[in-house]
Design an enzyme around this catalytic site. Sequence first.
Site, PDB file in Angstrom:
ATOM      1  N   HIS A  54      46.044  46.263  34.081  1.00 60.46           N
ATOM      2  CA  HIS A  54      47.295  46.143  34.840  1.00 60.46           C
ATOM      3  C   HIS A  54      48.106  44.909  34.437  1.00 60.46           C
ATOM      4  CE1 HIS A  54      45.108  43.437  37.624  1.00 60.46           C
ATOM      5  NE2 HIS A  54      46.284  43.013  38.010  1.00 60.46           N
ATOM      6  N   HIS A 113      42.009  41.134  31.007  1.00 56.36           N
ATOM      7  CA  HIS A 113      43.371  40.631  31.254  1.00 56.36           C
ATOM      8  C   HIS A 113      43.713  39.439  30.352  1.00 56.36           C
ATOM      9  CE1 HIS A 113      42.986  43.239  34.583  1.00 56.36           C
ATOM     10  NE2 HIS A 113      42.425  42.398  35.429  1.00 56.36           N
TER      11      HIS A 113
HETATM   12  C1  BG6 Z   1      41.418  42.452  38.880  1.00 54.67           C
HETATM   13  C2  BG6 Z   1      40.129  41.723  39.141  1.00 54.67           C
HETATM   14  O1  BG6 Z   1      41.319  43.221  37.711  1.00 54.67           O
HETATM   15  O2  BG6 Z   1      42.460  41.496  38.734  1.00 54.67           O
HETATM   16  C3  BG6 Z   1      40.238  40.863  40.388  1.00 54.67           C
HETATM   17  O3  BG6 Z   1      39.078  42.673  39.302  1.00 54.67           O
HETATM   18  C4  BG6 Z   1      41.419  39.935  40.279  1.00 54.67           C
HETATM   19  O4  BG6 Z   1      39.044  40.123  40.606  1.00 54.67           O
HETATM   20  C5  BG6 Z   1      42.669  40.703  39.884  1.00 54.67           C
HETATM   21  O5  BG6 Z   1      41.606  39.331  41.546  1.00 54.67           O
HETATM   22  C6  BG6 Z   1      43.827  39.753  39.573  1.00 54.67           C
HETATM   23  O6  BG6 Z   1      44.996  40.479  39.436  1.00 54.67           O
HETATM   24  P1  BG6 Z   1      46.393  39.833  39.801  1.00 54.67           P
HETATM   25  O7  BG6 Z   1      47.384  40.882  39.422  1.00 54.67           O
HETATM   26  O8  BG6 Z   1      46.360  39.548  41.275  1.00 54.67           O
HETATM   27  O9  BG6 Z   1      46.502  38.588  39.006  1.00 54.67           O
END
Ligand code: BG6
Length: 488
Positions: free
Chosen positions: A183, A245
């Site tokens: 994402h 990520h």
């Molecule tokens: C998720 C993780 O993929 O991404 C979580 O599993 C994390 O642990 C999250 O909190 C963070 O996403 P964002 O968009 O809030 O930075």
Amino acid sequence: MGKASSEGSIFTIFGATGDLSRRKLLPALYRSHAAGLIDPRVRILGVSRQDLNDESFRALAAESLSAAGIEGDAVPAFLARLHYFATPSGNPDNFTRLKETLLELGRSRNIPENYCFYLSLPPRVFGPTIAGLGSVGLNVSNEKGWTRVIVEKPFGTDLDTARKLNATIHEHFTEEQIYRIDHYLGKETVQNLLVFRLANAFIESSWNRERVESVQITVGESLGVGSRAGYYDQSGALRDMLQNHITQLIALVAMEVPTSFSADAIRYEKLKVLRSIRPIESSDVIRGRYTAGTIDGEKVKGYLEEDGVPADSETETFLAVKMGIDSWRWQGVPFYIRTGKRMPVKTSQIAVRFRGAPVRYFERLGCSQDIADVLTITLQPNEGFAFHFDIKVPGNPLRLEKVPLRFFYGDHFHGVMPDAYQTLLLDVLEGDQTLFVHGDEVEESWRVYQRLLDAPPPVHDYAAGTWGPQAADALAIPETELWQGTRG
Ligand code: BG6
């Protein structure tokens, strides 16, 4: 990226009653519906083991939308797009019946045989679900329509499992049909990284070892593991954030200029970066785990006291890593990565520290010129850029001061930033794979970290509400104040 969908299709969500579907997928699909971005012939089929029907699934979806703060005139028409299919566990006919349901839904509403299957499922059922779709022919793209499968993270838990999962999916689907979601790639500011680099020639011409001294990527979260200990304790910061990520961010920052702005060209360049990451020494890694502390005046538990965390857990909730990229562009430029739970604030930031002027005249004149010029790209919150550079303080004696040149999305564009899932789901409907992760990329990103997974360095404690274990300072990250998020 982010175009409107202009064909009929059926968007099937496996795990439709689960947390991701309720918090992210249904609201994202709703927003695209409300903005008129999805064809009226797109239908959404929720699949889950729960004994629901169209009506009760619509009620559950209505609740989820309202929990996401969504209300309004467009809701009833969105709910009317929803259908439901129950898959009682152990029923061998599930996939045959699913196919009949899809065909019938399509026939009765004049929808072509275009299918998206979103696997919002625990990893242990990815394989059987893929095989189930394949067993009834719900894996083919042909003249009657296309089929796409969307896979959520975690994509494997190490190199070996990722390879096996790729092999399982490839038994039934071609790479062009597979959309591996990360994402972070759907976030506006992450996409903007590409535009910023590639549309502004002066940036790109400075984006190399001649001009850049170091790159620092920080993804801090103030939240702890909450109710996700069961998942998180098996993952830790490496599997949860770094391998996916953050590695995608590294690839986008470090990649060469692609031959075109197409999915294949961009994914090819990202892959080259991953292949060039030097093996990581354990002396360049600090693992941490939060103990009880205070965040925003509130006392919070330590990781080992969280519900569901085993007393002898060795899982890290923090990681600091120094990496090197053996490419012509980045040789000798350290990439400092830090990520952690229970940090003082939530912040995701990339800081590019430029080399100082070759001759330091002003130091000779007794002025301090200590910190290099730094570009910070804030991915969230307060999305934007800041370029910190030296100016003369008015008056005498001669003094220099580092000042920021700032741009915040919120000041310039007054609307709400589109949610990452909204962008990504629209791209799936449109068949645009640019913001999805190729199978080779996933395997390569596991390879980069496999040594650390095999022999994890010891875990150091840090108090919740601090920026990680003191030992991380030994990695000599130069911009302490940038890391601490005090400069926007
Ligand atoms: C998720 C993780 O993929 O991404 C979580 O599993 C994390 O642990 C999250 O909190 C963070 O996403 P964002 O968009 O809030 O930075």
